[in-house]
Design a protein around this motif. Structure first.
Motif, PDB file in Angstrom:
ATOM      1  N   LEU A   1      10.820  -0.537  10.202  1.00 14.49           N
ATOM      2  CA  LEU A   1      10.001  -0.321  11.394  1.00 14.49           C
ATOM      3  C   LEU A   1       8.840   0.163  11.217  1.00 14.49           C
ATOM      4  CD1 LEU A   1      12.981   1.150  13.638  1.00 14.49           C
ATOM      5  CD2 LEU A   1      11.567  -0.986  14.281  1.00 14.49           C
ATOM      6  N   VAL A   2       8.526   1.053  10.246  1.00 13.47           N
ATOM      7  CA  VAL A   2       7.086   1.794  10.154  1.00 13.47           C
ATOM      8  C   VAL A   2       6.477   1.705   8.690  1.00 13.47           C
ATOM      9  CG1 VAL A   2       7.323   3.290  11.913  1.00 13.47           C
ATOM     10  CG2 VAL A   2       7.906   4.008   9.292  1.00 13.47           C
ATOM     11  N   THR A   3       5.408   1.665   8.175  1.00 10.73           N
ATOM     12  CA  THR A   3       4.725   1.699   7.072  1.00 10.73           C
ATOM     13  C   THR A   3       3.852   2.864   6.954  1.00 10.73           C
ATOM     14  OG1 THR A   3       2.755   0.497   7.673  1.00 10.73           O
ATOM     15  CG2 THR A   3       4.799  -0.785   6.496  1.00 10.73           C
ATOM     16  N   TYR A   4       3.699   3.227   5.851  1.00 14.40           N
ATOM     17  CA  TYR A   4       2.931   4.587   5.540  1.00 14.40           C
ATOM     18  C   TYR A   4       1.695   3.985   4.923  1.00 14.40           C
ATOM     19  CZ  TYR A   4       6.687   7.628   6.144  1.00 14.40           C
ATOM     20  OH  TYR A   4       8.076   8.439   6.522  1.00 14.40           O
TER      21      TYR A   4
ATOM     22  N   MET B   1       0.540   9.985  -6.839  1.00  8.62           N
ATOM     23  CA  MET B   1       0.639   9.803  -5.396  1.00  8.62           C
ATOM     24  C   MET B   1       1.850   9.004  -4.960  1.00  8.62           C
ATOM     25  SD  MET B   1      -1.744   7.568  -3.422  1.00  8.62           S
ATOM     26  CE  MET B   1      -1.961   6.006  -3.940  1.00  8.62           C
ATOM     27  N   PRO B   2       2.763   9.400  -4.165  1.00  5.09           N
ATOM     28  CA  PRO B   2       4.354   9.296  -3.688  1.00  5.09           C
ATOM     29  C   PRO B   2       4.000   7.481  -3.278  1.00  5.09           C
ATOM     30  CG  PRO B   2       3.284  10.612  -1.988  1.00  5.09           C
ATOM     31  CD  PRO B   2       2.326  10.559  -2.816  1.00  5.09           C
ATOM     32  N   GLU B   3       5.107   6.789  -3.511  1.00  8.50           N
ATOM     33  CA  GLU B   3       5.077   5.432  -2.850  1.00  8.50           C
ATOM     34  C   GLU B   3       6.212   5.546  -1.920  1.00  8.50           C
ATOM     35  OE1 GLU B   3       5.444   2.331  -5.656  1.00  8.50           O
ATOM     36  OE2 GLU B   3       4.263   3.359  -7.277  1.00  8.50           O
ATOM     37  N   TYR B   4       5.958   4.425  -0.831  1.00  8.51           N
ATOM     38  CA  TYR B   4       6.656   4.706   0.376  1.00  8.51           C
ATOM     39  C   TYR B   4       7.268   3.154   0.402  1.00  8.51           C
ATOM     40  CZ  TYR B   4       4.834   9.304   1.412  1.00  8.51           C
ATOM     41  OH  TYR B   4       4.449  10.686   1.404  1.00  8.51           O
ATOM     42  N   PRO B   5       8.150   2.542  -0.228  1.00 11.04           N
ATOM     43  CA  PRO B   5       8.677   1.306  -0.209  1.00 11.04           C
ATOM     44  C   PRO B   5       9.169   0.960   0.964  1.00 11.04           C
ATOM     45  CG  PRO B   5      10.269   2.416  -1.427  1.00 11.04           C
ATOM     46  CD  PRO B   5       8.899   3.348  -1.264  1.00 11.04           C
ATOM     47  N   VAL B   6       9.092  -0.314   1.866  1.00 13.26           N
ATOM     48  CA  VAL B   6       9.364  -0.856   2.932  1.00 13.26           C
ATOM     49  C   VAL B   6      10.226  -2.153   2.457  1.00 13.26           C
ATOM     50  CG1 VAL B   6       7.955   0.576   4.417  1.00 13.26           C
ATOM     51  CG2 VAL B   6       7.274  -2.003   3.716  1.00 13.26           C
ATOM     52  N   PRO B   7      11.174  -2.447   3.304  1.00 14.12           N
ATOM     53  CA  PRO B   7      11.814  -3.682   3.127  1.00 14.12           C
ATOM     54  C   PRO B   7      10.689  -5.017   3.368  1.00 14.12           C
ATOM     55  CG  PRO B   7      12.875  -2.637   5.102  1.00 14.12           C
ATOM     56  CD  PRO B   7      11.841  -1.612   4.241  1.00 14.12           C
TER      57      PRO B   7
ATOM     58  N   HIS C   1      -4.311   7.887   2.620  1.00 11.52           N
ATOM     59  CA  HIS C   1      -5.694   8.298   2.467  1.00 11.52           C
ATOM     60  C   HIS C   1      -5.888   9.526   1.899  1.00 11.52           C
ATOM     61  CE1 HIS C   1      -6.145   4.806   5.069  1.00 11.52           C
ATOM     62  NE2 HIS C   1      -5.209   5.396   5.858  1.00 11.52           N
ATOM     63  N   GLY C   2      -5.919   9.919   0.564  1.00 18.87           N
ATOM     64  CA  GLY C   2      -5.982  10.881  -0.120  1.00 18.87           C
ATOM     65  C   GLY C   2      -4.532  12.068   0.111  1.00 18.87           C
ATOM     66  N   ARG C   3      -5.068  12.932   0.727  1.00 18.60           N
ATOM     67  CA  ARG C   3      -4.026  14.054   1.012  1.00 18.60           C
ATOM     68  C   ARG C   3      -3.424  13.789   2.460  1.00 18.60           C
ATOM     69  NH1 ARG C   3      -5.615  19.975   0.408  1.00 18.60           N
ATOM     70  NH2 ARG C   3      -3.607  20.250   1.013  1.00 18.60           N
ATOM     71  N   THR C   4      -3.845  12.834   3.144  1.00 23.58           N
ATOM     72  CA  THR C   4      -3.481  12.188   4.512  1.00 23.58           C
ATOM     73  C   THR C   4      -2.610  11.087   4.422  1.00 23.58           C
ATOM     74  OG1 THR C   4      -5.274  13.139   5.621  1.00 23.58           O
ATOM     75  CG2 THR C   4      -4.174  11.654   6.962  1.00 23.58           C
ATOM     76  N   HIS C   5      -1.455  11.187   5.026  1.00 25.55           N
ATOM     77  CA  HIS C   5      -0.370   9.935   5.025  1.00 25.55           C
ATOM     78  C   HIS C   5      -0.308   9.726   6.463  1.00 25.55           C
ATOM     79  CE1 HIS C   5       1.674  11.399   1.118  1.00 25.55           C
ATOM     80  NE2 HIS C   5       0.258  11.622   1.011  1.00 25.55           N
ATOM     81  N   ASP C   6      -0.772   8.462   6.859  1.00 26.74           N
ATOM     82  CA  ASP C   6      -0.550   7.810   8.224  1.00 26.74           C
ATOM     83  C   ASP C   6       0.437   7.352   8.280  1.00 26.74           C
ATOM     84  OD1 ASP C   6      -3.097   8.955   8.615  1.00 26.74           O
ATOM     85  OD2 ASP C   6      -4.054   7.147   8.399  1.00 26.74           O
ATOM     86  N   ILE C   7       1.132   7.092   9.453  1.00 31.20           N
ATOM     87  CA  ILE C   7       2.209   6.190   9.760  1.00 31.20           C
ATOM     88  C   ILE C   7       2.041   5.215  10.841  1.00 31.20           C
ATOM     89  CG2 ILE C   7       3.210   8.006  11.496  1.00 31.20           C
ATOM     90  CD1 ILE C   7       5.953   7.107  10.622  1.00 31.20           C
ATOM     91  N   ARG C   8       2.319   3.762  10.464  1.00 31.10           N
ATOM     92  CA  ARG C   8       2.013   2.814  11.513  1.00 31.10           C
ATOM     93  C   ARG C   8       3.266   2.191  12.011  1.00 31.10           C
ATOM     94  NH1 ARG C   8       1.254  -2.289  10.604  1.00 31.10           N
ATOM     95  NH2 ARG C   8       0.938  -2.204   8.333  1.00 31.10           N
ATOM     96  N   LEU C   9       3.521   1.821  13.198  1.00 32.87           N
ATOM     97  CA  LEU C   9       4.425   0.869  13.419  1.00 32.87           C
ATOM     98  C   LEU C   9       4.171  -0.588  13.082  1.00 32.87           C
ATOM     99  CD1 LEU C   9       7.280   0.541  14.995  1.00 32.87           C
ATOM    100  CD2 LEU C   9       5.510  -0.014  17.177  1.00 32.87           C
TER     101      LEU C   9
END
Length: 104
Positions: A67-70, A1-7, A73-81
């Motif tokens: 500005l955003v985080t991911y 599962m990919p990780e999306y690090p944010v500061p 949810h399984g195969r769905t990747h949501d983006i949120r401000l």
């Protein structure tokens, strides 16, 4: 599962935020996410007449600027401000760039 690090929000620099928002497409993405709700990335990129790769670049730039985080949810990747955090860190900024009041 990919990780999306944010500061961490304390490490988010105003200069980086403004640079990321300087691109019209990224600004439009932020405006689309201004309500603070998570949206599937596919829904967001469908709103723009550009390739998936180009949108992925814009999403990455917004994420790295803090500005955003991911949300995965399984195969769905949501983006949120990161609306609440950004409003606390830079009061009034999101309202100024999105046209939305800070408490909306």
């Amino acid at each position: 599962m990919p990780e999306y690090p944010v500061p961490e929000i304390a490490d988010v620099a105003l200069e980086g935020v403004l640079k990321a928002l300087g691109d019209p497409t990224r600004l439009a993405i932020v405006r689309m996410l201004a309500d603070g709700q998570a949206r599937p990335k596919a829904e967001v990129w469908d709103a723009f007449a550009t390739s998936k790769a180009t949108c992925a670049h814009h999403f990455k730039t917004l994420r790295e600027a803090g500005l955003v985080t991911y949300e995965v949810h399984g195969r769905t990747h949501d983006i949120r401000l990161r609306k609440i955090e950004l409003d606390e860190r830079f009061p009034g900024l999101l309202g100024a760039v999105t046209g939305a009041p800070a408490d909306a």
